[in-house]
Enzyme design. Sequence first.
Site, PDB file in Angstrom:
ATOM      1  N   ASN A   1       0.831  -1.202   0.000  1.00 28.40           N
ATOM      2  CA  ASN A   1       0.000   0.000   0.000  1.00 28.40           C
ATOM      3  C   ASN A   1       0.862   1.247   0.000  1.00 28.40           C
ATOM      4  O   ASN A   1       1.993   1.234   0.479  1.00 28.40           O
ATOM      5  CB  ASN A   1      -0.909   0.020   1.231  1.00 28.40           C
ATOM      6  CG  ASN A   1      -1.874   1.171   1.155  1.00 28.40           C
ATOM      7  OD1 ASN A   1      -2.626   1.284   0.187  1.00 28.40           O
ATOM      8  ND2 ASN A   1      -1.849   2.068   2.118  1.00 28.40           N
TER       9      ASN A   1
ATOM     10  N   GLU B   1      -1.640   1.498  -6.022  1.00 33.77           N
ATOM     11  CA  GLU B   1      -1.341   2.933  -6.179  1.00 33.77           C
ATOM     12  C   GLU B   1      -0.280   3.212  -7.245  1.00 33.77           C
ATOM     13  O   GLU B   1      -0.421   4.151  -8.030  1.00 33.77           O
ATOM     14  CB  GLU B   1      -0.899   3.551  -4.851  1.00 33.77           C
ATOM     15  CG  GLU B   1      -2.031   3.845  -3.885  1.00 33.77           C
ATOM     16  CD  GLU B   1      -2.435   2.657  -3.042  1.00 33.77           C
ATOM     17  OE1 GLU B   1      -1.797   1.587  -3.165  1.00 33.77           O
ATOM     18  OE2 GLU B   1      -3.397   2.791  -2.255  1.00 33.77           O
TER      19      GLU B   1
ATOM     20  N   ASP C   1      -7.026  19.632  10.812  1.00 40.55           N
ATOM     21  CA  ASP C   1      -7.271  18.894   9.577  1.00 40.55           C
ATOM     22  C   ASP C   1      -8.075  19.763   8.600  1.00 40.55           C
ATOM     23  O   ASP C   1      -8.166  20.983   8.775  1.00 40.55           O
ATOM     24  CB  ASP C   1      -7.918  17.525   9.891  1.00 40.55           C
ATOM     25  CG  ASP C   1      -7.356  16.438   8.972  1.00 40.55           C
ATOM     26  OD1 ASP C   1      -7.575  16.549   7.751  1.00 40.55           O
ATOM     27  OD2 ASP C   1      -6.701  15.500   9.446  1.00 40.55           O
TER      28      ASP C   1
HETATM   29  C1  LIG Z   1      -7.250  11.736   8.598  1.00 37.91           C
HETATM   30  C2  LIG Z   1      -8.436  11.204   7.906  1.00 37.91           C
HETATM   31  C3  LIG Z   1      -8.427  10.507   6.748  1.00 37.91           C
HETATM   32  C4  LIG Z   1      -7.384   9.775   6.056  1.00 37.91           C
HETATM   33  O1  LIG Z   1      -6.306   9.444   6.562  1.00 37.91           O
HETATM   34  O2  LIG Z   1      -7.692   9.452   4.904  1.00 37.91           O
HETATM   35  C5  LIG Z   1      -9.697  11.518   8.603  1.00 37.91           C
HETATM   36  C6  LIG Z   1     -10.926  11.433   7.823  1.00 37.91           C
HETATM   37  O3  LIG Z   1     -11.414  10.172   7.802  1.00 37.91           O
HETATM   38  P1  LIG Z   1     -12.970   9.891   7.906  1.00 37.91           P
HETATM   39  O4  LIG Z   1     -13.089   8.562   7.212  1.00 37.91           O
HETATM   40  O5  LIG Z   1     -13.703  10.982   7.172  1.00 37.91           O
HETATM   41  O6  LIG Z   1     -13.325   9.848   9.357  1.00 37.91           O
HETATM   42 MN   LIG Z   2      -4.379   1.712  -0.785  1.00 42.56          MN
END
Ligand SMILES: C/C(=C\C(=O)O)CCOP(=O)(O)O
Ligand SMILES: [Mn+2]
Length: 427
Positions: A137, A200, A247
Amino acid sequence: MSFRGFIDDLRKNGRLTEIDRPVSKEYEAPILAHENKGPVFFGNINGSKAIMNLLGSREELGAMLGVPKEEIIQRLADITPDGEVVIVKDSPTKEVVIEEKDVDLFKLPIMKHFEKDGGEGYITAGIVVSEYDGEKNASIHRLMVVDKNTLAARLVPPRHTYVIHKKASEKGEKLPVAIVLGADPVITYASTTRVPLSKEFEYAAALRGAPVELFECANGIKVPHAEYVLEGYLDPDERVPEGPFVDITGTYDHIRPEPVIKITRIYHRIDPIYHGILPAGAEHLLMMGVPYEPKIYKAVGEVTTVSNVVLTEGGCCYLHAVVQIKKQTEGDAKNAMMAAFAAHTSLKHVVVVDEDIDIFNPDDVEFAIATRVKGDMDTMIITNVRGSSLDPRGAPDGTTSKVGVDATKVLAHKEDFERAKFPELKK
Ligand SMILES: C/C(=C\C(=O)O)CCOP(=O)(O)O
Ligand SMILES: [Mn+2]
């Protein structure tokens, strides 16, 4: 194309802001990136080089893919992850090798961004490559610096790194990883997509239309050429508090116990260029959101005729979608909503519009809502459904309420919705 080649092109085309004076990795560089918006190159960030806002607009992303911004989604939806990946012996990434005893993450230009951020800075553009039991991955995760050789990785279920790490942990085994910074931007973009497990790099090769070369690190992980590669392993058991971190919503995501990566070797180019993604900046939003747009596009295409999809910037490129359809029968919009919610489980609100609405113009979308929606008939509310962990309004158990808005014309009297045009004047 190499990371450096991409930066050289930005420079040649006059799209790069260059800041050569010394700037600090603690807050100053992120503030400058926030103010500059476009690609910004730091010639001396605590003695190193770095770039931010690399792919910070749909125009930039479109240019990388060779299409105008309105056609990005159709181009991405057409790509199958079956490009050629070749293993090569050597790499310019190995120009400098730092062995375990000398690893010191504090020497890298890893930035501190916002005042309440946790840890000693965050790596925000690191592609975490892992391999276990025949599966591999590559995906970007935020990585908090804990000490000179330790990172905490926010691994969100059901992302593939989370799944692979869980498998290894259940057997009590370390998961070897390599963190790639400053690869061909197509590879960085491909690492944000939701392609099937292990695909990927094949996806990146298909997007680039040329093979992707990988070389093998000492721990067996195969990575693309890059400015930096940090080799190490995810511990099976150890957890540390990770966060707070700003975030995509621009609000602080909570502290959670997250797994630890121990760094055991660093490779880098001579005079390496670090890549930083500004949290909640346009590059971050696009990297999070754009990969879901082709997924939604294809899912809606299964239930009606879809024309285009966008995850809007006002909705953090993640929580709000506008779906444009060529409505065939009454009720198409509600099926489109359900398909969109199923394709992107973090999506919270979706507006469905007709083809005469410019989905990239929030005023035009609001016009559709204003003139084509009757609240009791044209909305759909789904309660207690899985939402995004990033939504500050979500319930502690991760559920939320989702709202779909049908802002399409009623077919039976569509002439009432006709947008008036001026006649063409004879010259
Ligand atoms: C840090 C997040 C995502 C990622 O690593 O792709 C948070 C968001 O994930 P959710 O699935 O929307 O809770
Ligand atoms: Mn992947």
